[in-house]
Structure formats: structure tokens, C-alpha cells
Scaffold this motif. Structure first.
Motif, PDB file in Angstrom:
ATOM      1  N   ASP A   1       0.850  -1.185   0.000  1.00 10.31           N
ATOM      2  CA  ASP A   1       0.000   0.000   0.000  1.00 10.31           C
ATOM      3  C   ASP A   1       0.889   1.239   0.000  1.00 10.31           C
ATOM      4  OD1 ASP A   1      -1.816   2.013   0.378  1.00 10.31           O
ATOM      5  OD2 ASP A   1      -2.725   1.163   2.192  1.00 10.31           O
ATOM      6  N   MET A   2       0.756   2.075  -1.020  1.00  7.73           N
ATOM      7  CA  MET A   2       1.551   3.295  -1.118  1.00  7.73           C
ATOM      8  C   MET A   2       1.367   4.215   0.084  1.00  7.73           C
ATOM      9  SD  MET A   2       3.589   3.687  -3.726  1.00  7.73           S
ATOM     10  CE  MET A   2       4.002   2.550  -5.037  1.00  7.73           C
ATOM     11  N   GLU A   3       0.211   4.164   0.706  1.00  8.10           N
ATOM     12  CA  GLU A   3      -0.058   5.082   1.821  1.00  8.10           C
ATOM     13  C   GLU A   3       0.835   4.785   3.020  1.00  8.10           C
ATOM     14  OE1 GLU A   3      -1.973   7.546   0.732  1.00  8.10           O
ATOM     15  OE2 GLU A   3      -2.031   6.246  -1.044  1.00  8.10           O
ATOM     16  N   THR A   4       1.377   3.567   3.106  1.00  9.55           N
ATOM     17  CA  THR A   4       2.264   3.237   4.223  1.00  9.55           C
ATOM     18  C   THR A   4       3.598   3.969   4.119  1.00  9.55           C
ATOM     19  OG1 THR A   4       3.195   1.298   3.088  1.00  9.55           O
ATOM     20  CG2 THR A   4       1.231   0.944   4.446  1.00  9.55           C
ATOM     21  N   LEU A   5       3.881   4.566   2.964  1.00 16.53           N
ATOM     22  CA  LEU A   5       5.138   5.289   2.788  1.00 16.53           C
ATOM     23  C   LEU A   5       5.091   6.704   3.358  1.00 16.53           C
ATOM     24  CD1 LEU A   5       6.176   4.201  -0.820  1.00 16.53           C
ATOM     25  CD2 LEU A   5       6.651   3.108   1.372  1.00 16.53           C
ATOM     26  N   ILE A   6       3.908   7.154   3.769  1.00 18.30           N
ATOM     27  CA  ILE A   6       3.786   8.475   4.376  1.00 18.30           C
ATOM     28  C   ILE A   6       4.331   8.398   5.804  1.00 18.30           C
ATOM     29  CG2 ILE A   6       2.182  10.284   5.106  1.00 18.30           C
ATOM     30  CD1 ILE A   6       0.381   9.412   2.761  1.00 18.30           C
ATOM     31  N   MET A   7       5.399   9.126   6.048  1.00 19.36           N
ATOM     32  CA  MET A   7       6.069   9.065   7.350  1.00 19.36           C
ATOM     33  C   MET A   7       5.314   9.823   8.427  1.00 19.36           C
ATOM     34  SD  MET A   7       8.771   7.210   6.773  1.00 19.36           S
ATOM     35  CE  MET A   7       7.626   6.263   5.752  1.00 19.36           C
ATOM     36  N   ARG A   8       4.700  10.924   8.062  1.00 20.73           N
ATOM     37  CA  ARG A   8       3.949  11.722   9.020  1.00 20.73           C
ATOM     38  C   ARG A   8       2.801  12.404   8.295  1.00 20.73           C
ATOM     39  NH1 ARG A   8       7.386  15.550  12.880  1.00 20.73           N
ATOM     40  NH2 ARG A   8       8.266  13.490  13.341  1.00 20.73           N
ATOM     41  N   ALA A   9       1.612  12.240   8.796  1.00 15.00           N
ATOM     42  CA  ALA A   9       0.416  12.787   8.139  1.00 15.00           C
ATOM     43  C   ALA A   9       0.377  14.311   8.274  1.00 15.00           C
ATOM     44  CB  ALA A   9      -0.837  12.177   8.750  1.00 15.00           C
ATOM     45  N   PRO A  10      -0.232  15.001   7.315  1.00 15.68           N
ATOM     46  CA  PRO A  10      -0.339  16.461   7.399  1.00 15.68           C
ATOM     47  C   PRO A  10      -0.930  16.956   8.719  1.00 15.68           C
ATOM     48  CG  PRO A  10      -1.008  15.713   5.222  1.00 15.68           C
ATOM     49  CD  PRO A  10      -0.788  14.486   6.043  1.00 15.68           C
ATOM     50  N   ALA A  11      -1.912  16.225   9.246  1.00 12.28           N
ATOM     51  CA  ALA A  11      -2.557  16.658  10.492  1.00 12.28           C
ATOM     52  C   ALA A  11      -1.567  16.735  11.647  1.00 12.28           C
ATOM     53  CB  ALA A  11      -3.700  15.702  10.837  1.00 12.28           C
ATOM     54  N   VAL A  12      -0.549  15.875  11.648  1.00 13.49           N
ATOM     55  CA  VAL A  12       0.436  15.887  12.732  1.00 13.49           C
ATOM     56  C   VAL A  12       1.234  17.186  12.708  1.00 13.49           C
ATOM     57  CG1 VAL A  12       2.463  14.733  13.688  1.00 13.49           C
ATOM     58  CG2 VAL A  12       0.572  13.380  12.751  1.00 13.49           C
ATOM     59  N   PHE A  13       1.649  17.595  11.512  1.00 11.70           N
ATOM     60  CA  PHE A  13       2.389  18.851  11.400  1.00 11.70           C
ATOM     61  C   PHE A  13       1.525  20.027  11.844  1.00 11.70           C
ATOM     62  CE2 PHE A  13       4.623  16.202   8.211  1.00 11.70           C
ATOM     63  CZ  PHE A  13       5.919  16.354   8.673  1.00 11.70           C
ATOM     64  N   ARG A  14       0.273  20.000  11.462  1.00 12.76           N
ATOM     65  CA  ARG A  14      -0.609  21.131  11.782  1.00 12.76           C
ATOM     66  C   ARG A  14      -0.977  21.170  13.260  1.00 12.76           C
ATOM     67  NH1 ARG A  14      -4.002  19.335   6.700  1.00 12.76           N
ATOM     68  NH2 ARG A  14      -3.086  20.632   5.037  1.00 12.76           N
ATOM     69  N   GLU A  15      -1.411  20.027  13.793  1.00 13.11           N
ATOM     70  CA  GLU A  15      -1.989  20.010  15.133  1.00 13.11           C
ATOM     71  C   GLU A  15      -0.946  19.837  16.238  1.00 13.11           C
ATOM     72  OE1 GLU A  15      -4.890  16.892  14.851  1.00 13.11           O
ATOM     73  OE2 GLU A  15      -5.881  17.848  13.131  1.00 13.11           O
ATOM     74  N   LYS A  16       0.044  18.998  15.993  1.00 13.79           N
ATOM     75  CA  LYS A  16       1.037  18.740  17.028  1.00 13.79           C
ATOM     76  C   LYS A  16       2.170  19.748  17.009  1.00 13.79           C
ATOM     77  CE  LYS A  16       3.941  15.050  18.931  1.00 13.79           C
ATOM     78  NZ  LYS A  16       4.399  13.638  18.775  1.00 13.79           N
TER      79      LYS A  16
END
Length: 446
Positions: free
Chosen positions: A54-69
């Protein structure tokens, strides 16, 4: 301070995250033209090789993490179209086509690189792909699965092209590798290149050397890939003829360009405008062997450069020492590794180089798993300096090359490298490690 970053992958998001750690109060805005950030592009061939991958497993950090955390203003679908250094503004359009304009105090250009696509007839066909972005990976994988591809052509033999030979073969797809040069990897000595060529052919990859693709034609669901000498049929084509720096925005803004058309930066990652930085595949770097500017796009360099930019804008001293061009890749069970200069590159850089190619073994011969390993080593006749090493084998060459890379960063002479205390035990190495064997042979020539 408002820190604006153009580009949301390795260099861009590394800079954003580190800047936030260094200065919790800083305003940070990231403008990314796609819908993806912070993903492992280098892993795409291996996900394509896995039918369940699954290509989505290659995402190291989701956009929401950068925004919210991390409180980073991450804006996806925002394509920057112009940089105004004098007035400190960037402008462009969002995903809906609406214009935007943002002011900055410090700006980082982290636009990466773009895949080369020769403008030959047929390059725009839906059967023709590149593999650069995560969306490219999604499209390639979906096409293979939806069309049940049985035969593919790969044009070019860079790292991605060769890794995709393995990936597609693992999926049961017959691969035709089309190469415009007479040899597979021209930067390797013939003996090392031949070992890689043999490994590909053993796995059923069809290789055509010295064949420049002139056009791609479609016939129903099939393609003809035509060179002057012959045509090859396939159901899909992957263009894998390298990348170039994405430096257009910088050029249009009047910033200085450097090696290979990349954005010129100093050792603090500043461009010709002191408040505009560049990092990652779009920027050049200093070579640790020559001390001159070079362009070698690598993931570690991008991440490290992103950190350096964040440190510099937050008042921490930064001096990027440079790169050695260390790289590794795997083709089936063969590992290919290199660091530093080849003989030709050393000559071009003004050295008086000499080279040896040795074939030895990865472990003590009596130990199961001992395999042949080829080492190509280059040194300078005048200074005795180690200039570069390449290796091909089937037993941990990707790790061994790191010793040579460290030696290059330390500017070691071949004689010094030959006396280093490398670990020995029969399951791991002969008494004389392959790198030491090569160094001792090179000393005789020096």
C-alpha cells in the motif's frame, strides 16, 4: 519571524520540524503543490513489487500531525508560481485555482527535482510513466493491477530503473530494459558493470544496449518502443533516465544557479539572497573530495540540509561540510555501492588518479555464504589520497561502503586507509577485508 517553505518533502518538512523545535514561537508556513508530504519515495519500487503493498504506508507523518502537534501552517495544493526577493513575497495558486500571496522574513526553496521526460513522439501516452512522486507510484501500481500487465519496457538504467527491473519481475512481468549506452553502468569498471548485467539476465530481464528510443506508438492496448535499430513491444513504459533540479522558480527570481543548474548555496545553505535558502535536490553542494560545487541528489543530504537551514535562521552556527556522493542500490540479490570519485571524475577534477579493480571474497572462503565481491578503488598518485570506491557483490557491500565514505570525509590517504583496524571474524570477513585488499593493491600503483 515568518519562515516560509516551498516544498513539503524531505528538506522542507525537516526544516519546518526543526525550526519549530528551535523556536516554538516562530510562524512557519509550508506551501506544497501536491496533496502529499513527508513520504519515502525511495521505497516505492518495493511497494510496487508487493501485490499487497500500500503506497499510503510510505507516508512518514500525516499532514494533520504537522498542523496540530507542531503548529505548522501546512497548505497542500498550493503551487508557488513566483518569488519576489525584493519585496519578500511568494505568489501562486491554490488547489481551486485561487491566487494567493504570502510575505516572508526567511524563505526556503525545497522544490526537489523533476523526472526527465524526453519529448519524443508518444511520451504523453497514458501507458508511459515516470516514478518520482507518491502520486506517480499510485498510478504505476494501479495501472499494473487494473490492466494485469504482463510485459513492460524500462527506458534508462539509473537507480530507479534498475530497482524497477526487480520490482516488475517480482510481479511476474517480463521486463525489457532499453539503454542508449553500450554499457549498463558507465561509472563502474567493466568487470563490475558486467556482474550487474549478468544478474539481471539471470532473472530474465531482456537488455538492449546502445538503443536510443526515437518514438513510442500505440496499437490498441499495446505499445511499440522504437529505436533506430529495432522496435520492442510492451503494455507499459517506465521512463527512468534520471532527474534534474527543480530550480525554475529560483532562476526566474534572479537567484544564482550552480552545478548542473541547481540553486547555488553557500555552506550555510543561503542562496545569492541572504534571506533565501535552498536545500534538497534543488540545491547544489560542496564535494568533500574536490572541494568544488556538485549536484548529487540524495535523501540524507536533503534531510540534513533542511536541519541546517532551520538552525541557521534560528541563530545557530552552521557549516555544511559537503557530500561524498555515497549511494547504494539493490538489484535482486546484487548490491551496488559507490562513494567519491570515479577515475574519469578524478581526472576531470584535476587529480592524477590511478585505479585498481580487485575480485576477492566477502567472508572467509570456508564459511557458508562467502561470495565474490568486486572492489574498484581510485587514489591520487601525487598526494596519495583516497578518491573513491565502488563495490559490487551479494553480501553486505551496502554496509562496507560506509567505511570508505568515512575515509573520504576524513581526507585519508590510501596508505592510512590500508592500515585501519577493520573487524575480522570468518563469518563476516576474510582476515584482509576486501577494502584492505584493494587499498594494498592501489598502494603498489601509487
Amino acid at each position: 519571524m515568518h519562515f516560509v517553505i516551498i516544498g513539503g518533502d524531505a528538506a522542507g518538512m525537516s526544516a519546518a520540524s526543526r525550526a519549530r523545535r528551535n523556536d516554538p514561537a516562530m510562524a512557519i508556513t509550508v506551501l506544497e503543490m501536491t496533496e502529499d508530504v513527508s513520504y519515502s519515495a525511495c521505497s516505492m519500487p518495493y511497494v510496487i513489487a508487493d501485490e499487497e503493498g500500500d503506497m499510503e504506508t510510505l507516508i512518514m507523518r500525516a499532514p494533520a500531525v504537522f498542523r496540530e502537534k507542531q503548529n505548522i501552517d501546512l497548505r497542500l495544493g498550493h503551487r508557488v508560481e513566483a518569488i519576489d526577493p525584493k519585496n519578500r513575497r511568494v505568489s501562486g495558486k491554490d488547489a481551486g485555482g485561487k491566487p494567493f500571496e504570502i510575505s516572508f522574513d526567511k524563505l526556503l526553496i525545497a522544490t526537489g527535482s523533476v523526472a526527465n521526460m524526453p519529448l519524443i513522439p508518444g511520451h504523453e501516452l497514458p501507458h508511459v510513466f515516470v516514478l518520482k512522486s507518491l502520486d506517480d507510484g499510485r498510478r504505476v501500481k494501479a495501472f499494473i493491477e487494473e490492466k494485469r500487465i504482463e510485459k513492460a519496457a524500462i527506458i534508462g538504467a539509473g537507480y530507479i530503473g534498475l530497482e524497477m527491473c526487480e520490482a516488475l519481475t517480482e510481479r511476474g512481468i517480463t521486463v525489457q530494459l532499453i539503454r542508449n549506452r553500450p554499457e549498463l553502468l558507465p561509472w563502474l569498471a567493466p568487470e563490475l558493470s558486467a556482474a550487474v548485467d549478468t544478474a539481471l539476465r539471470e532473472k530474465g530481464v531482456l537488455i538492449n544496449h546502445g538503443c536510443t528510443t526515437e518514438r513510442i506508438e500505440t496499437h490498441d492496448s499495446r505499445l511499440d518502443i522504437c529505436c533506430r535499430e529495432a522496435c520492442f513491444d510492451a503494455e507499459m513504459v517506465l521512463m527512468a533516465i534520471g532527474v534534474r533540479p527543480s530550480s525554475f522558480l529560483a532562476k526566474e527570481a534572479g537567484l544564482e544557479l550552480g552545478a548542473a543548474g541547481a540553486i547555488a548555496v553557500n555552506r550555510s545553505m543561503q542562496t545569492s539572497h541572504p534571506d533565501i535558502y535552498a536545500a534538497g535536490d534543488c540545491a547544489d553542494a560542496y564535494h568533500v573530495v574536490t572541494g568544488e560545487k556538485t549536484w548529487i541528489p540524495m535523501a540524507l543530504t536533503a534531510n540534513r540540509a533542511g536541519w541546517a537551514v532551520a538552525d541557521h535562521i534560528t541563530g545557530r552556527p552552521v557549516r555544511m561540510e559537503g557530500v561524498a556522493g555515497t549511494g547504494v542500490f539493490k538489484i535482486f540479490d546484487v548490491e551496488v555501492a559507490r562513494t567519491g570519485l570515479t577515475l574519469h571524475e578524478a581526472e576531470k577534477a584535476g587529480f592524477d588518479p590511478v585505479e585498481v579493480v580487485v575480485k576477492t571474497y566477502s567472508r572467509a572462503k570456508t564459511v557458508p555464504g562467502s561470495r565474490p565481491v568486486w572492489v574498484q578503488m581510485v587514489g591520487d598518485r601525487q598526494s596519495g589520497r583516497l578518491l573513491g570506491v565502488s563495490m559490487v557483490g551479494r553480501d553486505n557491500e551496502a554496509r562496507r561502503i560506509n567505511a570508505a565514505a568515512v575515509a573520504l570525509h576524513a581526507r585519508m590517504r590510501v596508505v592510512d586507509f590500508s592500515t585501519t583496524d577493520m573487524a575480522y571474524a570468518p563469518p563476516f570477513s576474510p582476515v584482509w577485508d576486501p577494502l584492505l585488499v584493494a587499498a594494498n593493491q592501489l598502494l603498489k600503483k601509487i
